[in-house]
Design an enzyme around this catalytic site. Sequence first.
Site, PDB file in Angstrom:
ATOM      1  N   LYS A 187      11.345  12.843   4.222  1.00  0.00           N
ATOM      2  CA  LYS A 187      10.804  11.952   3.193  1.00  0.00           C
ATOM      3  C   LYS A 187      11.736  11.944   1.985  1.00  0.00           C
ATOM      4  CE  LYS A 187       6.600  10.586   0.799  1.00  0.00           C
ATOM      5  NZ  LYS A 187       6.824   9.200   1.234  1.00  0.00           N
ATOM      6  N   ALA A 204       0.859  -1.188   0.000  1.00  0.00           N
ATOM      7  CA  ALA A 204       0.000   0.000   0.000  1.00  0.00           C
ATOM      8  C   ALA A 204       0.890   1.231   0.000  1.00  0.00           C
ATOM      9  CB  ALA A 204      -0.926   0.011   1.214  1.00  0.00           C
ATOM     10  N   HIS A 226       4.931  16.911   2.751  1.00  0.00           N
ATOM     11  CA  HIS A 226       5.437  15.966   3.740  1.00  0.00           C
ATOM     12  C   HIS A 226       6.623  16.560   4.502  1.00  0.00           C
ATOM     13  CE1 HIS A 226       3.130  13.013   1.380  1.00  0.00           C
ATOM     14  NE2 HIS A 226       3.152  12.266   2.473  1.00  0.00           N
TER      15      HIS A 226
END
Length: 233
Positions: free
Chosen positions: A135, A96, A131
């Site tokens: 990241k 996912a 973000h």
Amino acid sequence: MKIALLGYGRMGKSIETIAIARQHDIILKVKDTASITNLEEADVAIDFSIPSAAVANIKLAIDAGVPVISGTTGWLDQYDTITAYCKEHQGTFLYASNFSLGVNLFFELNKRLSTLMSGFSEYTAEMVETHHTQKLDAPSGTAITLAEDIIEKTTYTNWTLDAPKADEIHIEAKRIEGIPGTHEITYKSEIDTISICHTAHSRQGFAMGAVIAAEWIKDKHGIFTMKDVLNIG
């Protein structure tokens, strides 16, 4: 349930906290592929590592006969290779781009909205994802999933971080300290704007979803997504 954490950064530690609170045991915590041993003792492996380690981690879990779920992004150019490897070795795998329950509902909302907007060429779609500065990949895996779902439902053919062509969705990727994750999709015309947005307040939603997925996939065989876990879509 015995869980192996493949990747022990911020997400791995959040997953550990939630898993222990839900009466699970963390039997293995590793930061890199080279240190993985006794993986076959786990009931489930959860991979939140880095792009360069994810493929090896997933294969090691499949080889050990351990169901593995992965939320690592930045390696999806090898996704078809991994699913083929999983089928060949009769393994169990779930990927996912985002395990948050809210984000997976947002995916379905995005598909519905893009279907509605597909007949109105006067609107232009664009996206902003924001973000934290740690990241590594841009755009986020979640943003790519959202863009691909829009492409499937509309006449757009690609997404880009650069100045978009007429058939491209522009994604703006922002990196700001302390932001867990925000995704906003906007359809603009000369007369109005339609937008939908998901904002994560912490990493807890991602970690909880990963643990729920691990609980669900234990003792199953095959290749799955969060749609299967949540029975949506």
